[in-house]
Design a protein around this motif. Sequence first.
Motif, PDB file in Angstrom:
ATOM      1  N   ASN A 112      41.004   7.380  49.427  1.00  0.00           N
ATOM      2  CA  ASN A 112      41.367   7.967  50.519  1.00  0.00           C
ATOM      3  C   ASN A 112      40.837   7.022  51.703  1.00  0.00           C
ATOM      4  O   ASN A 112      41.746   6.914  52.828  1.00  0.00           O
ATOM      5  N   ASP A 113      39.836   6.240  51.737  1.00  0.00           N
ATOM      6  CA  ASP A 113      39.256   5.623  52.944  1.00  0.00           C
ATOM      7  C   ASP A 113      40.341   4.480  53.068  1.00  0.00           C
ATOM      8  O   ASP A 113      40.574   3.595  53.882  1.00  0.00           O
ATOM      9  N   PHE A 114      40.689   3.846  51.717  1.00  0.00           N
ATOM     10  CA  PHE A 114      41.659   2.649  51.738  1.00  0.00           C
ATOM     11  C   PHE A 114      42.766   2.808  52.327  1.00  0.00           C
ATOM     12  O   PHE A 114      43.410   2.235  53.221  1.00  0.00           O
ATOM     13  N   VAL A 115      43.474   4.322  51.967  1.00  0.00           N
ATOM     14  CA  VAL A 115      44.777   4.646  52.597  1.00  0.00           C
ATOM     15  C   VAL A 115      44.562   4.803  54.129  1.00  0.00           C
ATOM     16  O   VAL A 115      45.595   4.106  54.959  1.00  0.00           O
ATOM     17  N   ASN A 116      43.652   5.304  54.517  1.00  0.00           N
ATOM     18  CA  ASN A 116      43.237   5.443  55.955  1.00  0.00           C
ATOM     19  C   ASN A 116      43.330   3.888  56.820  1.00  0.00           C
ATOM     20  O   ASN A 116      43.552   3.624  57.798  1.00  0.00           O
ATOM     21  N   MET A 117      42.486   3.115  55.992  1.00  0.00           N
ATOM     22  CA  MET A 117      42.388   1.523  56.490  1.00  0.00           C
ATOM     23  C   MET A 117      43.795   0.809  56.423  1.00  0.00           C
ATOM     24  O   MET A 117      44.191   0.412  57.542  1.00  0.00           O
ATOM     25  N   VAL A 118      44.606   1.130  55.482  1.00  0.00           N
ATOM     26  CA  VAL A 118      45.764   0.614  55.541  1.00  0.00           C
ATOM     27  C   VAL A 118      46.844   1.004  56.589  1.00  0.00           C
ATOM     28  O   VAL A 118      47.543   0.339  57.276  1.00  0.00           O
ATOM     29  N   SER A 119      46.748   2.289  56.827  1.00  0.00           N
ATOM     30  CA  SER A 119      47.298   2.975  58.084  1.00  0.00           C
ATOM     31  C   SER A 119      47.002   2.238  59.295  1.00  0.00           C
ATOM     32  O   SER A 119      47.822   2.155  59.993  1.00  0.00           O
ATOM     33  N   LYS A 120      45.773   2.121  59.529  1.00  0.00           N
ATOM     34  CA  LYS A 120      45.425   1.321  60.871  1.00  0.00           C
ATOM     35  C   LYS A 120      45.822   0.092  60.922  1.00  0.00           C
ATOM     36  O   LYS A 120      46.086  -0.667  62.001  1.00  0.00           O
ATOM     37  N   ARG A 121      45.762  -0.822  59.640  1.00  0.00           N
ATOM     38  CA  ARG A 121      46.276  -1.991  59.762  1.00  0.00           C
ATOM     39  C   ARG A 121      47.813  -2.062  59.910  1.00  0.00           C
ATOM     40  O   ARG A 121      48.018  -3.151  60.570  1.00  0.00           O
ATOM     41  N   TRP A 122      48.480  -0.951  59.534  1.00  0.00           N
ATOM     42  CA  TRP A 122      49.884  -0.923  59.738  1.00  0.00           C
ATOM     43  C   TRP A 122      50.423  -0.749  61.258  1.00  0.00           C
ATOM     44  O   TRP A 122      51.239  -1.513  61.626  1.00  0.00           O
ATOM     45  N   LYS A 123      49.277  -0.115  61.975  1.00  0.00           N
ATOM     46  CA  LYS A 123      49.707   0.002  63.347  1.00  0.00           C
ATOM     47  C   LYS A 123      49.596  -1.085  64.175  1.00  0.00           C
ATOM     48  O   LYS A 123      50.141  -1.443  65.176  1.00  0.00           O
ATOM     49  N   GLU A 124      48.436  -2.052  63.410  1.00  0.00           N
ATOM     50  CA  GLU A 124      48.591  -3.347  64.292  1.00  0.00           C
ATOM     51  C   GLU A 124      49.787  -4.144  63.999  1.00  0.00           C
ATOM     52  O   GLU A 124      50.145  -5.158  64.786  1.00  0.00           O
ATOM     53  N   TYR A 125      50.539  -3.976  63.003  1.00  0.00           N
ATOM     54  CA  TYR A 125      51.453  -4.836  62.678  1.00  0.00           C
ATOM     55  C   TYR A 125      52.944  -4.247  63.276  1.00  0.00           C
ATOM     56  O   TYR A 125      53.708  -4.791  63.822  1.00  0.00           O
ATOM     57  N   THR A 126      52.744  -2.897  63.075  1.00  0.00           N
ATOM     58  CA  THR A 126      54.201  -2.413  63.555  1.00  0.00           C
ATOM     59  C   THR A 126      53.705  -1.026  64.346  1.00  0.00           C
ATOM     60  O   THR A 126      53.691   0.145  63.862  1.00  0.00           O
ATOM     61  N   PRO A 127      53.302  -1.063  65.731  1.00  0.00           N
ATOM     62  CA  PRO A 127      52.790   0.109  66.455  1.00  0.00           C
ATOM     63  C   PRO A 127      53.984   1.353  66.610  1.00  0.00           C
ATOM     64  O   PRO A 127      53.601   2.363  66.884  1.00  0.00           O
ATOM     65  N   ASP A 128      54.913   0.871  66.612  1.00  0.00           N
ATOM     66  CA  ASP A 128      56.093   1.787  67.118  1.00  0.00           C
ATOM     67  C   ASP A 128      56.755   2.457  65.931  1.00  0.00           C
ATOM     68  O   ASP A 128      57.747   3.327  65.945  1.00  0.00           O
ATOM     69  N   GLU A 129      56.339   2.210  64.592  1.00  0.00           N
ATOM     70  CA  GLU A 129      56.787   2.855  63.469  1.00  0.00           C
ATOM     71  C   GLU A 129      55.683   3.315  62.555  1.00  0.00           C
ATOM     72  O   GLU A 129      54.763   2.686  62.268  1.00  0.00           O
ATOM     73  N   ALA A 130      55.938   4.639  62.133  1.00  0.00           N
ATOM     74  CA  ALA A 130      54.950   4.932  61.304  1.00  0.00           C
ATOM     75  C   ALA A 130      55.035   4.832  59.967  1.00  0.00           C
ATOM     76  O   ALA A 130      55.978   4.410  59.356  1.00  0.00           O
ATOM     77  N   MET A 131      53.965   4.311  59.251  1.00  0.00           N
ATOM     78  CA  MET A 131      54.075   4.076  57.726  1.00  0.00           C
ATOM     79  C   MET A 131      54.364   5.192  56.965  1.00  0.00           C
ATOM     80  O   MET A 131      53.743   6.315  56.933  1.00  0.00           O
ATOM     81  N   LYS A 132      55.232   4.910  56.078  1.00  0.00           N
ATOM     82  CA  LYS A 132      55.778   6.000  55.025  1.00  0.00           C
ATOM     83  C   LYS A 132      55.350   5.779  53.710  1.00  0.00           C
ATOM     84  O   LYS A 132      55.505   4.512  53.111  1.00  0.00           O
ATOM     85  N   TYR A 133      54.342   6.541  53.095  1.00  0.00           N
ATOM     86  CA  TYR A 133      53.688   5.946  51.790  1.00  0.00           C
ATOM     87  C   TYR A 133      53.838   7.217  50.613  1.00  0.00           C
ATOM     88  O   TYR A 133      54.001   8.552  51.372  1.00  0.00           O
ATOM     89  N   TYR A 134      53.553   7.044  49.641  1.00  0.00           N
ATOM     90  CA  TYR A 134      53.275   8.150  48.544  1.00  0.00           C
ATOM     91  C   TYR A 134      52.857   7.600  47.193  1.00  0.00           C
ATOM     92  O   TYR A 134      52.571   6.259  47.403  1.00  0.00           O
ATOM     93  N   PHE A 135      52.051   8.276  46.655  1.00  0.00           N
ATOM     94  CA  PHE A 135      51.899   7.960  45.329  1.00  0.00           C
ATOM     95  C   PHE A 135      52.734   8.072  44.148  1.00  0.00           C
ATOM     96  O   PHE A 135      53.486   9.165  44.052  1.00  0.00           O
ATOM     97  N   LEU A 136      52.782   7.126  43.417  1.00  0.00           N
ATOM     98  CA  LEU A 136      54.118   7.106  42.328  1.00  0.00           C
ATOM     99  C   LEU A 136      53.861   8.128  41.350  1.00  0.00           C
ATOM    100  O   LEU A 136      55.129   8.899  41.038  1.00  0.00           O
ATOM    101  N   ASP A 137      52.963   8.628  41.415  1.00  0.00           N
ATOM    102  CA  ASP A 137      52.958  10.031  40.221  1.00  0.00           C
ATOM    103  C   ASP A 137      53.370  11.139  40.893  1.00  0.00           C
ATOM    104  O   ASP A 137      53.780  12.045  40.316  1.00  0.00           O
ATOM    105  N   GLU A 138      53.481  11.068  42.327  1.00  0.00           N
ATOM    106  CA  GLU A 138      53.791  12.464  43.024  1.00  0.00           C
ATOM    107  C   GLU A 138      55.533  12.664  42.752  1.00  0.00           C
ATOM    108  O   GLU A 138      55.919  13.645  42.663  1.00  0.00           O
ATOM    109  N   ASN A 139      56.188  11.456  42.730  1.00  0.00           N
ATOM    110  CA  ASN A 139      57.676  11.511  42.296  1.00  0.00           C
ATOM    111  C   ASN A 139      57.797  12.284  41.191  1.00  0.00           C
ATOM    112  O   ASN A 139      58.749  13.109  40.963  1.00  0.00           O
ATOM    113  N   PHE A 140      57.095  11.931  39.805  1.00  0.00           N
ATOM    114  CA  PHE A 140      57.421  12.464  38.631  1.00  0.00           C
ATOM    115  C   PHE A 140      57.024  13.799  38.778  1.00  0.00           C
ATOM    116  O   PHE A 140      57.628  14.674  38.038  1.00  0.00           O
TER     117      PHE A 140
END
Length: 783
Positions: A619-647
């Motif tokens: 969970n801490d890693f996902v929060n870190m990635v979300s913050k890093r994403w905003k640094e790269y694309t501040p106008d777009e939200a990061m869309k993510y999921y865990f692969l097992d959720e799809n199955f």
Amino acid sequence: MLRTMSRQFTYSLINIVGLSLGLASSLVIFFYVYNELSYDRHFKDADRIFRVNTSFMSLGNFANGPRILVDVLREEHPEVERATRIKSVSELWVFHKEERYREDHVFYVDDEYFKIFSHAFEKGNAETVLNDISGMVIRESMARKYFGDEPAMGKSLIIGKDKKEYIIKGIISDDHRKSHLRADIWLPITDDIIGDSDNWTSATFYNYVKLREGVTQQDFQVNLEHMIKNHVYPDVSAEMSYEQWAQSDNAYRLTAQPLTDIYLHSKLKFELSPGGSLSNVIIFASIALFIIAIAVFNFVNLTTARAAKRAKEVGIRKTLGTKRKSLIYQFLFESVFTSLLAMILAFGFAEIFLIIFKQITGQVLIESVFTNTNHILIVVLFSILTGLVAGIYPAFYLTRFRPISVIKGSYEKQSTKGSFRNVLVVLQFVISITLIICSAVVLKQLTFLEKKDLGFDQENVLVIRNAYLLGDRIESFRQSITSHAVVEQSSLAHRLPAGNALWIGTFKTTEMAESLTLNTFMADQDFLPTLDMKIVKGRNFSKEMASDSSGLILNESAVKTLGLGDDPVGKKLNTDRTVIGVVSDFNFETLRKKIEPAVIGYSQQGSRLLIKLRGKGINDFVNMVSKRWKEYTPDEAMKYYFLDENFSKMLKNDEMVSKAISIFTILAIFISCLGLFGLSTYVIEQRTKEIGIRKVLGASAKSILYHVSKDFMKLILIAFVIAIPLSYYLMIDWLANFAYQTNIGVLIFLIAGAVSLVLALFTIAYRSIKASLTNPVLVLRDE
């Protein structure tokens, strides 16, 4: 009537509670089934509206199709009264008062859409609402969201990345009528949305038509075949005659599908919204009938069992001149009155069931039985009908004897035979045991699917599905986050298992006359290790080998389909592609289907970023990635999921069915045991003196329990024998929907039978033991 009920309080309570539980569960299921069957039927002329589905290159059927289709239908097919196309957008930004909102249900439609689909407009004119390309239509809930209590008509919203202004020209009411066309905002299709592609094999729009009166689906289907011959076939440049091409696997097909069939009967790729399940509707409807049948059987059983108590009343009234017809009416009225009392309790029970169901499954079966005022009238009518059905046999049974039989006491002897009551007890437990077995098999199948080896490791794989927004900065972003200690591996890919992207390719060996269209995955050299796919022959892609740009890795099914034999490594496909490896088969679609052939091609680019994680701190890693994403694309939200959720989503509907069956099975067993409790109480009352004499002669409580319960145990054993083939047939039919099936096994049947016997024995034991502990002097003092 109330005096009679008060004198027989225990039996009246059992009757009312049993009926109310049966009514409540049946009504909840009935409204669920009604909702499922009512999808899209509220649209005017729904029987004349069809969706045109496409199928091409042996990839299966698609709910969407080409842009050009509607244009040709309008120009060349007079049987089509109107035609429209829809482009669905799963995410669109709306800007209002310096705030940004994400809307997930948006349709781009042309001006024919509202002339075909009769949405209920609160404001605006369906005929002209989208004539202006700067106009838009929103739901009433959207109007409240953005403008509160202020009038929304004529006001504007800023839409999309280009921040285009749209003026609200129509507002649609928030009715509860069900439709697969789920949208909150409708925007006009413009040329930049439509594009200029005339490619018949594209699948970018959902195409709907309204046929003229008198035109049948078959007529329209014939004209679609002519369209394929005249427009599609000349474009594909097939090296064969039209007749040969139309019969080949790579043929192109257009299929007219009735609007009202889409929700329950359509299982196509890229559906506009998740569909329902006709098999689930049938299962739930059957359970509803089973439960209400058990409740009615209880009512009939207890009423006829108590017949001797009312025999003198009926005999005296007949002697005084009361006609049998009047007595029948009286008993039917009492039955309906009891059912209406049960109905009042049923409303409360129904709401409790819905709350319990939501808590257990996390899903809403229906919102409430009170969401529609018509529901109350339906419940009342249903209760009256149930009362009449439940009271017919007792009414005729209680009024059929002659007064002289009552005076002589022969009626009481006759009434204790109970052969009909035994049949009803058997039927009750046939239903209960069948439900127990079915519930166990469904649970076992779902457990089997959850534990099934998918051919890769789906656990702890984070997927950033809109990584393509990073453009040429994607590798920099990847390096900045994969150095984290929790990251085990990462990969870039264009397609993932259980994803919604579709990549295809055509492949052939030198020996093959025609190419085959196969599912294709484009990914980098880290794809296989990130998902822990097993290489059974050959090797993985290598970044250091330039020749791997034309290399291919096949799954085992693809090797068989292409006829590459036992040594496929090094074989050529399409003359310029080389097979460098083979991976074990892996599931990339629903587990209801067998694994299909798949080809993995090499690409260092990818629209999706996979990150395999280990240990704690995810969970801490996902929060870190979300913050890093905003640094790269501040106008777009990061869309993510865990692969097992799809199955898990693929099994979600089946899990809901499993839990629902379990809940209603428990209810069915409880109602059956409730009736058995009442019937055993009556039998023990009839045998009170016999039990007293047995006690005087030295019989133990265990012996008395045996003598009282043995007849009931025989009935349940008979029910068990009948339920075995019935439940086996039902479950074999249900398991046929899955490509991978668990074995039913004998143990499930034995457990179901043992559970039923134990529950029945405990139900009977209470009254039996209580009777055996009664002082025989009190029972026999009048003898």
